[in-house]
Design a protein around this motif. Structure first.
Motif, PDB file in Angstrom:
ATOM      1  N   LEU A 356      18.281  -7.505  29.630  1.00 15.26           N
ATOM      2  CA  LEU A 356      17.892  -8.682  28.789  1.00 15.26           C
ATOM      3  C   LEU A 356      18.942  -9.974  28.763  1.00 15.26           C
ATOM      4  N   ALA A 357      18.633 -11.211  28.783  1.00 17.18           N
ATOM      5  CA  ALA A 357      19.436 -12.212  28.631  1.00 17.18           C
ATOM      6  C   ALA A 357      18.899 -13.236  27.648  1.00 17.18           C
ATOM      7  N   TYR A 358      19.619 -14.041  26.845  1.00 18.58           N
ATOM      8  CA  TYR A 358      19.167 -14.869  25.833  1.00 18.58           C
ATOM      9  C   TYR A 358      19.822 -16.103  25.950  1.00 18.58           C
ATOM     10  N   THR A 359      19.016 -17.153  25.490  1.00 12.16           N
ATOM     11  CA  THR A 359      19.320 -18.505  25.878  1.00 12.16           C
ATOM     12  C   THR A 359      19.046 -19.431  24.554  1.00 12.16           C
ATOM     13  N   LEU A 360      19.965 -20.060  24.027  1.00  7.76           N
ATOM     14  CA  LEU A 360      19.731 -21.118  23.097  1.00  7.76           C
ATOM     15  C   LEU A 360      19.887 -22.543  23.532  1.00  7.76           C
ATOM     16  N   ILE A 361      19.088 -23.460  23.602  1.00  6.93           N
ATOM     17  CA  ILE A 361      19.208 -24.837  24.068  1.00  6.93           C
ATOM     18  C   ILE A 361      18.990 -25.778  23.013  1.00  6.93           C
ATOM     19  N   ASP A 362      19.899 -26.682  22.752  1.00  3.96           N
ATOM     20  CA  ASP A 362      19.565 -27.688  21.811  1.00  3.96           C
ATOM     21  C   ASP A 362      19.211 -29.213  22.915  1.00  3.96           C
ATOM     22  N   THR A 363      18.176 -29.788  22.701  1.00  2.00           N
ATOM     23  CA  THR A 363      17.705 -30.894  23.422  1.00  2.00           C
ATOM     24  C   THR A 363      17.890 -32.241  22.528  1.00  2.00           C
ATOM     25  N   GLU A 364      17.895 -33.332  23.385  1.00  2.00           N
ATOM     26  CA  GLU A 364      17.870 -34.667  22.755  1.00  2.00           C
ATOM     27  C   GLU A 364      16.423 -35.190  22.439  1.00  2.00           C
ATOM     28  N   GLN A 365      15.505 -34.621  23.270  1.00  2.00           N
ATOM     29  CA  GLN A 365      14.263 -34.993  23.010  1.00  2.00           C
ATOM     30  C   GLN A 365      13.367 -33.983  22.490  1.00  2.00           C
ATOM     31  N   ALA A 366      12.133 -34.255  21.802  1.00  2.00           N
ATOM     32  CA  ALA A 366      11.365 -33.198  21.321  1.00  2.00           C
ATOM     33  C   ALA A 366      10.683 -32.178  22.664  1.00  2.00           C
ATOM     34  N   ILE A 367      10.448 -31.018  22.384  1.00  2.00           N
ATOM     35  CA  ILE A 367       9.969 -30.270  23.288  1.00  2.00           C
ATOM     36  C   ILE A 367       8.226 -29.976  22.918  1.00  2.00           C
ATOM     37  N   CYS A 368       7.219 -30.602  23.744  1.00  2.00           N
ATOM     38  CA  CYS A 368       6.057 -30.486  23.417  1.00  2.00           C
ATOM     39  C   CYS A 368       5.418 -29.187  23.699  1.00  2.00           C
ATOM     40  N   ASP A 369       4.162 -28.778  23.210  1.00  2.00           N
ATOM     41  CA  ASP A 369       3.759 -27.399  23.274  1.00  2.00           C
ATOM     42  C   ASP A 369       3.464 -27.136  24.791  1.00  2.00           C
ATOM     43  N   GLU A 370       3.306 -28.040  25.626  1.00  2.00           N
ATOM     44  CA  GLU A 370       2.705 -27.997  26.895  1.00  2.00           C
ATOM     45  C   GLU A 370       4.064 -27.349  27.735  1.00  2.00           C
ATOM     46  N   VAL A 371       5.102 -28.107  27.384  1.00  2.00           N
ATOM     47  CA  VAL A 371       6.609 -27.632  28.072  1.00  2.00           C
ATOM     48  C   VAL A 371       6.900 -26.393  27.531  1.00  2.00           C
ATOM     49  N   LEU A 372       6.371 -26.126  26.177  1.00  2.00           N
ATOM     50  CA  LEU A 372       6.990 -24.522  25.911  1.00  2.00           C
ATOM     51  C   LEU A 372       6.041 -23.758  26.437  1.00  2.00           C
TER      52      LEU A 372
END
Length: 391
Positions: A356-372
């Motif tokens: 298993l791998a786990y990633t946390l990412i903070d972004t400068e823009q919102a992430i829309c449902d389509e990208v998720l």
């Protein structure tokens, strides 16, 4: 609102860490985001798609299908060390129960009849029947030097016992906590051959199942005492009963009674009292509640038995949490989808543990449902979620 289903009575002090404005908590909660439990067996659980985490208010997780949950992208949290003092005290009690023949003496007195001189004579006779021995100078072998084993070793040293420890996987933290006079053994075989008492503090696994078998007992000193406050499967109870019946062992002290053990002379069996103190139950509940809250609200992982520890300070309001198979280019594919959507990464961390791998990412823009949804469709991604801004 986060939904948490409880499968056992969880100490109120722990539940108080989950504010009602943000958490719905209880045994009837539907489609839970998390499960909190103590001893309930989850192996036949029909895992809901909503489940993000499981928290065990205790150290052992044998009642939880850890591997299956990991394959579904669900971390399992426990509370190592939260009940360590409670178990340490019970092990200390076990040493004294065995050395002073206290359990048999209590039963003897409970069965006495008569009064006055007759009773006095019976009491005096019991003094001779239940003669014991003292702990100073005796050798205690401690197998497993985690949070509990270290405490047991240290308190035994304070009682004047000589202590030998064995744990090839001891952490630097535990080694620093260990009394400097505790001697290290190179093997279990060497440890049991020199100890008057042997206490086991190891998890139940393929490597430890049946660890104390007939061969192990045969290496012990005549009249040795075995203490098992770890897990029942660590000790072959039939081998122990045979050794007790043959007089090779003085006593077996365990927190895991069975009919076979109850019927065997020389067994001191307790009803799984290891963590049964108000303080231990509160400590475990608080630790699990805080760990679940940190994961649900911020994606941080601490004290998971199947996921890596990952903690990342928030660098903004938008945070993405991704659980995926530990294979090449997963981070690259996730970053690619963000880049296609014009989302810039402000801060990130990626850790792995086994498959298993786990990633946390903070972004400068919102992430829309389509990208998720696009990230969730990447082959190997098990779970992907956007975490709301911190309150």
């Amino acid at each position: 609102m986060y939904r948490i289903r409880t499968y056992n009575s969880i100490a109120a002090k722990g539940l108080a860490k989950l504010p009602p404005a943000a958490y719905e908590v209880g045994p009837e909660v539907a489609e839970p985001h998390a499960i909190m439990l103590r001893s309930a067996d989850l192996h036949d659980l029909d895992v809901p798609g909503s489940l993000l985490a499981v928290g065990r208010a205790g150290a052992g997780v044998n009642n939880i299908p850890v591997k299956r949950l990991g394959e579904l992208g669900v971390p399992v949290f426990n509370a190592p060390g939260a009940n360590a003092n409670a178990v340490k005290e019970l092990v200390l009690a076990g040493l004294l129960l065995a050395a002073r023949n206290i359990a048999g003496a209590i039963r003897y007195v409970a069965d006495l009849t008569g009064d006055g001189p007759e009773l006095a004579r019976a009491v005096e006779a019991g003094k001779k029947r239940f003669v014991g021995f003292e702990l100073p100078g005796r050798v205690l072998g401690v197998v497993g030097l985690g949070a509990i084993g270290v405490r047991v070793a240290n308190v035994a040293r304070m009682l004047g016992m000589r202590v030998i420890g064995y744990d090839p996987a001891i952490t630097v933290q535990r080694a620093w906590q260990l009394d400097a006079e505790v001697r290290q053994s190179g093997s279990i075989e060497a440890l049991v051959s020199t100890a008057d008492f042997v206490t086991f503090h190891v998890p139940l696994s393929d490597a430890t199942r049946g660890l104390v078998d007939a061969d192990c007992i045969a290496r012990m000193r005549p009249g040795a005492v075995i203490l098992n406050f770890s897990r029942p499967g660590v000790v072959d109870e039939e081998a122990v009963c045979e050794a007790l019946a043959a007089g090779r062992l003085h006593a077996y002290v365990t927190d895991f009674p069975t009919r076979r053990l109850i019927d065997q002379a020389g067994v001191i069996a307790l009803p799984h009292l290891g963590a049964s103190t108000v303080e231990a139950e509160e400590n475990c509940a608080v630790m699990i509640a805080e760990q679940l809250r940190e994961f649900l609200e911020h994606g941080n992982i601490r004290n998971s038995v199947n996921f890596p520890d990952v903690e990342l300070a928030r660098a903004g309001d938008v945070r993405l949490s991704v659980v995926n198979a530990n294979r090449p280019d997963m981070v690259g594919q996730i970053s690619h989808e963000l880049g296609l959507a014009g989302v810039n990464i402000a801060h990130m961390v990626n850790e792995s543990r086994g498959e298993l791998a786990y990633t946390l990412i903070d972004t400068e823009q919102a992430i829309c449902d389509e990208v998720l949804a696009a990230i969730a469709r990447i082959e190997g991604v098990l779970k992907a979620r956007c975490l709301p801004p911190p309150p």
